[in-house]
Scaffold this motif. Structure first.
Motif, PDB file in Angstrom:
ATOM      1  N   HIS A   1       0.643  -1.235  -0.051  1.00  0.00           N
ATOM      2  CA  HIS A   1      -0.070   0.124   0.035  1.00  0.00           C
ATOM      3  C   HIS A   1       0.923   1.392  -0.022  1.00  0.00           C
ATOM      4  CE1 HIS A   1       0.181  -1.231   4.259  1.00  0.00           C
ATOM      5  NE2 HIS A   1       0.418  -0.066   4.434  1.00  0.00           N
ATOM      6  N   HIS A   2       2.075   1.105   0.118  1.00  0.00           N
ATOM      7  CA  HIS A   2       3.140   2.298  -0.209  1.00  0.00           C
ATOM      8  C   HIS A   2       3.552   2.427  -1.518  1.00  0.00           C
ATOM      9  CE1 HIS A   2       3.733   2.969   4.328  1.00  0.00           C
ATOM     10  NE2 HIS A   2       3.460   1.627   4.190  1.00  0.00           N
ATOM     11  N   GLN A   3       3.283   1.451  -2.365  1.00  0.00           N
ATOM     12  CA  GLN A   3       3.570   1.690  -3.694  1.00  0.00           C
ATOM     13  C   GLN A   3       2.898   2.703  -4.552  1.00  0.00           C
ATOM     14  OE1 GLN A   3       3.985  -2.217  -6.174  1.00  0.00           O
ATOM     15  NE2 GLN A   3       3.564  -0.982  -7.775  1.00  0.00           N
ATOM     16  N   VAL A   4       3.827   3.490  -5.317  1.00  0.00           N
ATOM     17  CA  VAL A   4       3.326   4.738  -6.173  1.00  0.00           C
ATOM     18  C   VAL A   4       3.538   4.108  -7.677  1.00  0.00           C
ATOM     19  CG1 VAL A   4       3.968   7.010  -6.733  1.00  0.00           C
ATOM     20  CG2 VAL A   4       4.129   6.395  -4.338  1.00  0.00           C
ATOM     21  N   GLY A   5       2.498   4.451  -8.557  1.00  0.00           N
ATOM     22  CA  GLY A   5       2.599   4.221  -9.788  1.00  0.00           C
ATOM     23  C   GLY A   5       1.515   3.419 -10.401  1.00  0.00           C
ATOM     24  N   GLN A   6       1.737   2.843 -11.544  1.00  0.00           N
ATOM     25  CA  GLN A   6       0.845   2.332 -12.480  1.00  0.00           C
ATOM     26  C   GLN A   6       0.107   1.282 -11.727  1.00  0.00           C
ATOM     27  OE1 GLN A   6       2.218   1.072 -16.265  1.00  0.00           O
ATOM     28  NE2 GLN A   6       0.864  -0.530 -16.341  1.00  0.00           N
ATOM     29  N   THR A   7       0.713   0.243 -11.050  1.00  0.00           N
ATOM     30  CA  THR A   7       0.177  -0.841 -10.421  1.00  0.00           C
ATOM     31  C   THR A   7       0.232  -0.350  -8.943  1.00  0.00           C
ATOM     32  OG1 THR A   7       2.138  -2.059 -10.557  1.00  0.00           O
ATOM     33  CG2 THR A   7       0.736  -2.476 -11.981  1.00  0.00           C
ATOM     34  N   GLY A   8       0.453   0.749  -8.585  1.00  0.00           N
ATOM     35  CA  GLY A   8       0.331   1.142  -7.203  1.00  0.00           C
ATOM     36  C   GLY A   8      -0.648   2.434  -7.020  1.00  0.00           C
ATOM     37  N   VAL A   9      -0.461   3.313  -6.416  1.00  0.00           N
ATOM     38  CA  VAL A   9      -1.506   4.268  -5.882  1.00  0.00           C
ATOM     39  C   VAL A   9      -0.962   5.471  -6.905  1.00  0.00           C
ATOM     40  CG1 VAL A   9      -2.318   5.756  -3.879  1.00  0.00           C
ATOM     41  CG2 VAL A   9      -1.746   3.662  -3.518  1.00  0.00           C
ATOM     42  N   THR A  10      -1.981   6.340  -7.285  1.00  0.00           N
ATOM     43  CA  THR A  10      -1.692   7.650  -8.066  1.00  0.00           C
ATOM     44  C   THR A  10      -1.665   8.700  -6.747  1.00  0.00           C
ATOM     45  OG1 THR A  10      -2.804   7.100  -9.898  1.00  0.00           O
ATOM     46  CG2 THR A  10      -2.303   9.297  -9.825  1.00  0.00           C
ATOM     47  N   VAL A  11      -0.568   9.586  -6.925  1.00  0.00           N
ATOM     48  CA  VAL A  11      -0.658  10.569  -5.818  1.00  0.00           C
ATOM     49  C   VAL A  11      -0.242  11.892  -6.067  1.00  0.00           C
ATOM     50  CG1 VAL A  11       0.315   8.763  -3.933  1.00  0.00           C
ATOM     51  CG2 VAL A  11       1.937   9.902  -5.103  1.00  0.00           C
ATOM     52  N   THR A  12      -0.939  12.873  -5.433  1.00  0.00           N
ATOM     53  CA  THR A  12      -0.697  14.321  -5.983  1.00  0.00           C
ATOM     54  C   THR A  12      -0.450  15.086  -4.855  1.00  0.00           C
ATOM     55  OG1 THR A  12      -3.159  14.652  -5.714  1.00  0.00           O
ATOM     56  CG2 THR A  12      -2.029  14.355  -8.194  1.00  0.00           C
ATOM     57  N   PRO A  13       0.806  14.908  -3.897  1.00  0.00           N
ATOM     58  CA  PRO A  13       1.016  15.726  -2.863  1.00  0.00           C
ATOM     59  C   PRO A  13       1.450  16.850  -3.047  1.00  0.00           C
ATOM     60  CG  PRO A  13       2.855  14.333  -3.217  1.00  0.00           C
ATOM     61  CD  PRO A  13       1.779  13.648  -4.291  1.00  0.00           C
ATOM     62  N   LYS A  14       1.838  18.013  -2.366  1.00  0.00           N
ATOM     63  CA  LYS A  14       2.306  19.245  -2.479  1.00  0.00           C
ATOM     64  C   LYS A  14       3.869  18.918  -2.796  1.00  0.00           C
ATOM     65  CE  LYS A  14      -1.086  21.705   0.233  1.00  0.00           C
ATOM     66  NZ  LYS A  14      -1.440  22.005   1.602  1.00  0.00           N
ATOM     67  N   ILE A  15       4.255  18.113  -1.855  1.00  0.00           N
ATOM     68  CA  ILE A  15       6.013  17.861  -2.164  1.00  0.00           C
ATOM     69  C   ILE A  15       6.031  16.443  -2.163  1.00  0.00           C
ATOM     70  CG2 ILE A  15       8.020  18.202  -1.244  1.00  0.00           C
ATOM     71  CD1 ILE A  15       7.141  20.413   0.376  1.00  0.00           C
ATOM     72  N   TYR A  16       6.794  15.842  -3.110  1.00  0.00           N
ATOM     73  CA  TYR A  16       7.204  14.461  -3.337  1.00  0.00           C
ATOM     74  C   TYR A  16       8.965  14.353  -3.561  1.00  0.00           C
ATOM     75  CZ  TYR A  16       6.963   9.975  -5.293  1.00  0.00           C
ATOM     76  OH  TYR A  16       7.100   8.258  -5.370  1.00  0.00           O
ATOM     77  N   PHE A  17       9.501  13.623  -2.609  1.00  0.00           N
ATOM     78  CA  PHE A  17      10.763  13.384  -2.681  1.00  0.00           C
ATOM     79  C   PHE A  17      10.932  12.014  -3.400  1.00  0.00           C
ATOM     80  CE2 PHE A  17      10.650  16.232   0.960  1.00  0.00           C
ATOM     81  CZ  PHE A  17      11.862  17.090   0.793  1.00  0.00           C
ATOM     82  N   ALA A  18      11.758  11.848  -4.339  1.00  0.00           N
ATOM     83  CA  ALA A  18      11.996  10.529  -5.092  1.00  0.00           C
ATOM     84  C   ALA A  18      13.413  10.384  -4.879  1.00  0.00           C
ATOM     85  CB  ALA A  18      11.689  10.807  -6.447  1.00  0.00           C
TER      86      ALA A  18
END
Ligand code: FAD
Length: 334
Positions: free
Chosen positions: A259-276
């Motif tokens: 449930h922490h996975q971001v992306g196509q087969t995870g969750v779509t997120v739109t936070p104010k700040i995203y650290f990659a």
């Protein structure tokens, strides 16, 4: 099948903690644009126990009509009860297009309804449009590993159905004066007809981080080297009050839950700040975070694709940089 019998754009209004779920409000926003193009009405379908009042929220976010199934039998989501209600409503009023949020409930209901209706379902849509003259829904979603967008059509059957990812469509600005028509619906159904019973709801005891609701996300990738390296981003996240995100490779390596996975087969997120951090920037990851307000990437490879999708980039070893950042933020935030 006479297509002229099918009119109107519908949205399944999901209830969450006594409110209309955010994804349903987003779908009303998207549905309104389709309805305007087709010069038709936008309707919601609300199923639950004591949910009648929520129709007002739907009107305030663009619905012209809401069909309400309000009965204690719908107190908890069950595929069978909700499916029977939705099928009855569709057969009676015949919508041209029916949209569901791509949540666990929305996906379950949409696929159940699709097994009974002689029509198709496009899953996990990220773009919607409609042909003004024919009413053909253009439902687009990433395909072939996210490398292309496929637009899927349902030319021969009605209603046209799609599940739509949360956080990709925009809700309208709330109009508190908006009014609409509430239509009470019911079907003859009793507990004895239903094969499943909800005995108890057990809330998860682990503290689950909702990355889909966080303002700040600190996300880590394989570049962190292992579970111990991954802990460094947990400390940065704690300092900032942020949620922890992850690439799929990290999830598959078992460093953190899915449930922490971001992306196509995870969750779509739109936070104010995203650290990659230590994330290469594969397209399947990018599609899940590219609409974040501010994207800051840390990667030791100056040619890493993630830098093309970032507002700021730091080239260097994350295991050195992240602890420095954490300390600096701790001092700054007191
Ligand atoms: P890598 O690609 O291995 O990148 C690691 C990065 O860390 C590199 O850029 C490297 O330069 C950098 N690095 C290494 N050491 C350090 C260091 N010490 N300091 C700083 N940087 C360092 N992926 C997702 O994320 N989400 C999805 O939903 C998803 N869905 C997918 C669906 C399909 C159908 C497919 C085929 C793939 C999917 N993937 C998804 C996988 C995706 O293609 C990538 O494999 C994945 O995102 C890569 O993860 P990563 O960036 O953590 O790892």
């Amino acid at each position: 099948m006479n297509f002229d019998d099918y009119r109107g754009i519908w949205v399944f209004l999901e209830e969450k903690d006594g409110e209309v779920a955010q994804v349903s409000l987003e779908l009303l926003g998207a549905g309104k644009l389709l309805a305007e193009k087709r010069k038709t009405e936008l309707a919601g379908v609300l199923i639950g126990d004591n949910v009648r009042l929520l129709a007002r929220t739907a009107f305030e976010y663009g619905a012209d009509k809401v069909y309400v199934f309000d009965d204690p039998i719908y107190r908890f989501y069950r595929t069978e009860t909700f499916m029977k209600a939705m099928l009855a409503c569709v057969e009676k009023h015949k919508p041209e297009i029916l949209l569901y949020g791509a949540t666990s409930t929305g996906k379950d209901l949409a696929s159940a309804v699709a097994t009974d209706l002689p029509t198709g379902l496009t899953a996990d849509t990220t773009q919607l449009d409609v042909e003004e003259d024919t009413g053909l829904l253009l439902a687009s979603r990433p395909a072939f590993g996210g490398n292309i967008m496929a637009t899927i059509l349902c030319k021969k059957y009605r209603p046209q159905m799609a599940t739509v990812r949360p956080k990709v469509m925009k809700a309208l600005i709330r109009d508190r004066d908006a009014k609409g028509e509430l239509i009470e619906e019911s079907i003859p159904i009793t507990e004895a007809d239903i094969r499943t019973k909800v005995l108890e709801i057990v809330r998860s005891t682990t503290q689950r981080v909702r990355i889909d609701e966080a303002d700040i996300i600190v996300a880590g990738g394989k570049g962190l080297g292992g579970p111990a390296g991954f802990q460094t981003i947990q400390r940065l996240a704690d300092t900032l009050g942020a949620a922890v995100g992850a690439s799929r490779d990290v999830v598959e390596a078992g460093w953190i839950g899915h449930h922490h996975q971001v992306g196509q087969t995870g969750v779509t997120v739109t936070p104010k700040i995203y650290f990659a951090i230590g994330i290469s920037g594969a397209i399947q990851h990018i599609v899940g975070m590219q609409n974040s307000g501010l994207i800051i990437a840390i990667n030791k490879d100056p040619a890493a694709p993630i830098f093309q999708s970032s507002h700021y980039g730091i080239v260097g070893d994350a295991l050195t940089i992240v602890p420095m950042l954490t300390e600096a933020f701790q001092i700054a935030l007191g």
